[in-house]
Design an enzyme around this catalytic site. Structure first.
Site, PDB file in Angstrom:
ATOM      1  N   LYS A  45     -51.390  21.762  50.377  1.00 64.19           N
ATOM      2  CA  LYS A  45     -52.775  21.890  49.906  1.00 64.19           C
ATOM      3  C   LYS A  45     -52.747  22.133  48.402  1.00 64.19           C
ATOM      4  O   LYS A  45     -52.204  23.140  47.953  1.00 64.19           O
ATOM      5  CB  LYS A  45     -53.458  23.059  50.621  1.00 64.19           C
ATOM      6  N   ARG A  48     -60.852  27.163  41.137  1.00 62.48           N
ATOM      7  CA  ARG A  48     -60.519  28.589  40.963  1.00 62.48           C
ATOM      8  C   ARG A  48     -59.133  28.808  40.382  1.00 62.48           C
ATOM      9  O   ARG A  48     -58.726  29.936  40.183  1.00 62.48           O
ATOM     10  CB  ARG A  48     -60.619  29.292  42.328  1.00 62.48           C
ATOM     11  N   TYR A  96     -48.597  31.065  51.953  1.00 65.08           N
ATOM     12  CA  TYR A  96     -48.064  31.175  50.589  1.00 65.08           C
ATOM     13  C   TYR A  96     -46.559  31.379  50.697  1.00 65.08           C
ATOM     14  O   TYR A  96     -46.073  31.985  51.655  1.00 65.08           O
ATOM     15  CB  TYR A  96     -48.704  32.362  49.853  1.00 65.08           C
ATOM     16  N   SER A 101     -56.495  31.931  56.498  1.00 64.05           N
ATOM     17  CA  SER A 101     -55.774  32.227  55.264  1.00 64.05           C
ATOM     18  C   SER A 101     -54.699  33.289  55.494  1.00 64.05           C
ATOM     19  O   SER A 101     -54.845  34.159  56.348  1.00 64.05           O
ATOM     20  CB  SER A 101     -56.770  32.730  54.214  1.00 64.05           C
ATOM     21  N   THR A 127     -50.158  26.199  50.592  1.00 64.97           N
ATOM     22  CA  THR A 127     -50.926  26.078  49.348  1.00 64.97           C
ATOM     23  C   THR A 127     -49.960  26.035  48.170  1.00 64.97           C
ATOM     24  O   THR A 127     -49.138  26.938  47.998  1.00 64.97           O
ATOM     25  CB  THR A 127     -51.905  27.259  49.213  1.00 64.97           C
ATOM     26  N   SER A 154     -56.780  18.862  46.052  1.00 65.49           N
ATOM     27  CA  SER A 154     -57.649  20.024  45.865  1.00 65.49           C
ATOM     28  C   SER A 154     -57.352  20.672  44.527  1.00 65.49           C
ATOM     29  O   SER A 154     -56.199  20.725  44.108  1.00 65.49           O
ATOM     30  CB  SER A 154     -57.379  21.040  47.000  1.00 65.49           C
ATOM     31  N   ALA A 171     -59.927  33.354  51.802  1.00 60.92           N
ATOM     32  CA  ALA A 171     -59.470  34.742  51.931  1.00 60.92           C
ATOM     33  C   ALA A 171     -60.606  35.690  52.315  1.00 60.92           C
ATOM     34  O   ALA A 171     -61.791  35.361  52.171  1.00 60.92           O
ATOM     35  CB  ALA A 171     -58.882  35.179  50.587  1.00 60.92           C
ATOM     36  N   ARG A 203     -60.065  34.369  36.721  1.00 61.98           N
ATOM     37  CA  ARG A 203     -61.463  34.437  37.188  1.00 61.98           C
ATOM     38  C   ARG A 203     -62.193  35.498  36.382  1.00 61.98           C
ATOM     39  O   ARG A 203     -62.111  36.694  36.690  1.00 61.98           O
ATOM     40  CB  ARG A 203     -61.495  34.781  38.672  1.00 61.98           C
ATOM     41  N   GLY A 248     -66.203  20.865  46.249  1.00 60.91           N
ATOM     42  CA  GLY A 248     -67.538  20.466  45.819  1.00 60.91           C
ATOM     43  C   GLY A 248     -68.397  19.760  46.848  1.00 60.91           C
ATOM     44  O   GLY A 248     -69.547  19.426  46.548  1.00 60.91           O
ATOM     45  N   HIS A 289     -58.549  23.758  44.385  1.00 63.01           N
ATOM     46  CA  HIS A 289     -58.813  25.120  44.873  1.00 63.01           C
ATOM     47  C   HIS A 289     -60.253  25.539  44.550  1.00 63.01           C
ATOM     48  O   HIS A 289     -60.515  26.684  44.170  1.00 63.01           O
ATOM     49  CB  HIS A 289     -57.808  26.089  44.244  1.00 63.01           C
ATOM     50  N   ARG A 324     -67.017  26.801  50.022  1.00 63.38           N
ATOM     51  CA  ARG A 324     -68.276  27.544  49.826  1.00 63.38           C
ATOM     52  C   ARG A 324     -69.392  27.036  50.732  1.00 63.38           C
ATOM     53  O   ARG A 324     -70.319  27.781  51.035  1.00 63.38           O
ATOM     54  CB  ARG A 324     -68.702  27.458  48.360  1.00 63.38           C
TER      55      ARG A 324
END
Ligand SMILES: Cc1cc2nc3c(=O)[nH]c(=O)nc-3n(C[C@H](O)[C@H](O)[C@H](O)COP(=O)(O)O)c2cc1C
Length: 381
Positions: free
Chosen positions: A254, A281, A132, A109, A158, A276, A82, A167, A311, A278, A333
Site C-alpha cells: 500500500k 498525509r 508496518y 490497521s 504500508t 496511494s 488508525a 501534520r 480523494g 496515504h 475519509r
C-alpha cells in the site's frame, strides 16, 4: 443536522465536524505540509470526463469485482485507518459490520483499536490486515503468524510511511496518542462534552494489535515514538520479498507510486498493489494515485491487481478509476466522517449512497458490469 440530512461526503464531514472535538476532526481531515496532495486527490478526478454510451440494456447490473482473490459486492472497500474508537466509541466494530453488510472488504490497521481476532470472529467477509515493518524481525514474524492464525484474508504492507508525515494541524492542537493537548486543544474537548462522555463510559482505549508485543500502556510509548523507534527505516525489497514468502497468500503493498516499484512488487510475488499517497498525509507534493493509475496499469496490470485510494468522494470518481483499469478503490475519509457522525448507521448510509451512485452511474454510462468500463469511456481535458 441529522444523519438523514447527509446526502454526500460534505454533509457527513460537516456533521462529524459538529460532533468531534476539533483536534480529532483535524486529525482526520488534515494532510501533510501544505496539504497540496490532499487537495489534489479529489481534484484529479475532475481532469477527465465520462463519455457515456446509450441504449445498451442496463436493466440487470452487476457491480461486483474480484480483487486479490476476494469477491466484493461493490468495487470499493474500507481502507485501513488508525484509532477508529477515538472517532466513535464503536470504531472498527462499526466499520467492519457496515462493510460486511455491504459485502465488501474492511482493512484493520496495526494502530486499530479493536483486535483483528475479534473482528475476524464477528464477520465472515474479506478482512485485510495493514502492517508496518518493525526493526525486530521476530516481532514481524510473530505478528504475521497471529494474523494468519486469525484467518486474515489479505496482508497489506504500508510502504509510504517509512517516517511520519508533517501534520501541522496536529502540531497546533497537540493531537497525539496519548493525548498531549495544548490548552487550546483542551478547550476544544471541553466544548464537545458528549464525545467525552462516550469516551469515558465505554471500554478503555487500547491498541490491541500492538499491546501484546509492545508496551503501549500508560503513555509508555506514543504513536510518534512507535514510528521513529519501532519501525525500520532500512526496510528494503529483500525484506519484503521474505515477508511475501512467509505469508504465502494474498499480499499487497500500500503506497506504491512508481512504475519501477510496481514491477518490482510483481517480481517478488505480491498479488496486488495499492496506489496511494496515504490521503495526502505523508509526502506532500506527491502525485495522486488517480493521475498515476494509467501508466501503472499498463506496466503491471496483466500480472497483479492494481487498486488505488485517495480523494474518492463520488460513485463517478470510482467509475473513472475503474475505467482506467483499477480493480477496486479504497475509501478513507469517505467512511471515517460518517463513522464519527453516526457510528455504524453513518457508515452504512455512506456505503449505501456510494452503491447507489455507482449503480446510477453505471446505468447512465450504458454499462451493465464493471468489466464493460474501459478507457473508451474517458476523455482527458
Ligand atoms: C485518520 C486517518 C488514519 C489513517 N490511518 C492509516 C493507517 O493506520 N494505516 C494506513 O496504511 N493508512 C492509514 N490511512 C490512510 C488510508 O488508509 C487511505 O490510504 C487514505 O485515507 C485514502 O484517502 P482518502 O481519505 O482521501 O480516501 C489513514 C487515513 C486517515 C484519514
Amino acid at each position: 443536522m441529522r444523519l438523514r440530512d447527509c446526502h454526500n461526503f460534505h454533509d457527513f464531514r460537516e456533521l462529524a465536524r459538529r460532533r468531534l472535538p476539533s483536534p480529532i476532526f483535524n486529525y482526520i481531515d488534515g494532510g501533510a505540509d501544505d496539504e497540496v496532495s490532499h487537495r489534489r486527490n479529489t481534484a484529479s478526478f475532475e481532469r477527465c470526463d465520462l463519455v457515456p454510451n446509450i441504449l445498451r440494456g442496463v436493466e440487470n447490473l452487476d457491480i461486483s469485482v474480484t480483487v486479490m482473490g476476494q469477491k466484493l459486492a461493490m468495487p470499493v472497500y474500507c481502507s485501513p485507518t488508525a484509532v477508529q474508537r477515538l472517532f466513535h466509541h464503536r470504531g472498527e466494530r462499526a466499520v467492519a459490520a457496515a462493510a460486511t453488510e455491504y459485502g465488501t472488504m474492511f482493512g484493520v490497521s496495526s494502530l486499530g483499536t479493536v483486535s483483528l481476532e475479534e473482528l475476524r470472529r464477528a464477520h465472515a467477509g474479506p478482512q485485510a490486515y495493514q502492517f508496518y515493518f518493525h526493526r525486530d524481525r521476530g516481532l514481524n514474524r510473530a505478528m504475521m503468524q497471529r494474523a494468519k492464525d486469525a484467518g486474515v484474508n489479505v496482508m497489506m504492507l504500508t510502504v509510504d510511511s517509512i517516517t511520519g508525515g508533517n501534520r501541522e494541524r496536529d502540531l497546533r492542537t497537540g493531537f497525539s496518542i496519548p493525548f498531549r493537548l495544548t490548552l487550546g486543544g483542551m478547550l476544544q474537548f471541553a466544548m464537545k462534552p458528549m464525545w467525552g462522555i462516550n469516551y469515558a463510559t465505554h471500554e478503555k482505549f487500547k491498541l490491541p494489535q500492538l499491546d501484546e508485543h509492545i508496551d503501549m500502556r500508560g503513555g509508555a510509548m506514543s504513536i510518534g515514538r512507535y514510528f521513529t523507534e519501532m519501525l525500520d527505516p532500512s526496510m528494503n525489497w529483500d525484506d519484503v520479498a521474505e515477508m511475501v514468502r512467509n505469508w504465502n497468500g494474498q499480499f499487497c503493498l500500500k503506497g506504491v507510486m512508481s512504475v519501477a516499484d510496481a514491477k518490482r512488487a510483481a517480481e517478488i510475488g505480491c498479488t496486488g498493489i495499492i496506489l496511494s499517497n496515504h490521503g495526502g498525509r505523508q509526502l506532500d507534493g506527491s502525485r495522486t494515485a488517480f493521475d498515476q493509475l494509467a501508466e501503472i496499469v499498463d506496466s503491471v496490470g496483466d500480472r497483479i491487481d492494481v487498486m488505488m485510494d485517495g480523494g474518492a468522494q463520488r460513485g463517478t470518481h470510482v467509475l473513472k478509476a475503474l475505467s482506467l483499469g483499477a480493480k477496486a478503490v479504497g475509501l478513507g475519509r469517505f467512511y471515517l466522517f460518517p463513522l464519527a457522525a453516526a457510528g455504524q448507521a453513518g457508515v452504512e448510509r455512506a456505503l449505501g449512497l456510494m452503491r447507489s451512485e455507482i449503480e446510477r452511474g453505471m446505468k447512465l454510462m450504458g454499462c451493465a458490469s464493471i468489466g464493460e468500463l474501459s478507457r473508451d469511456n474517458l476523455r482527458f481535458r
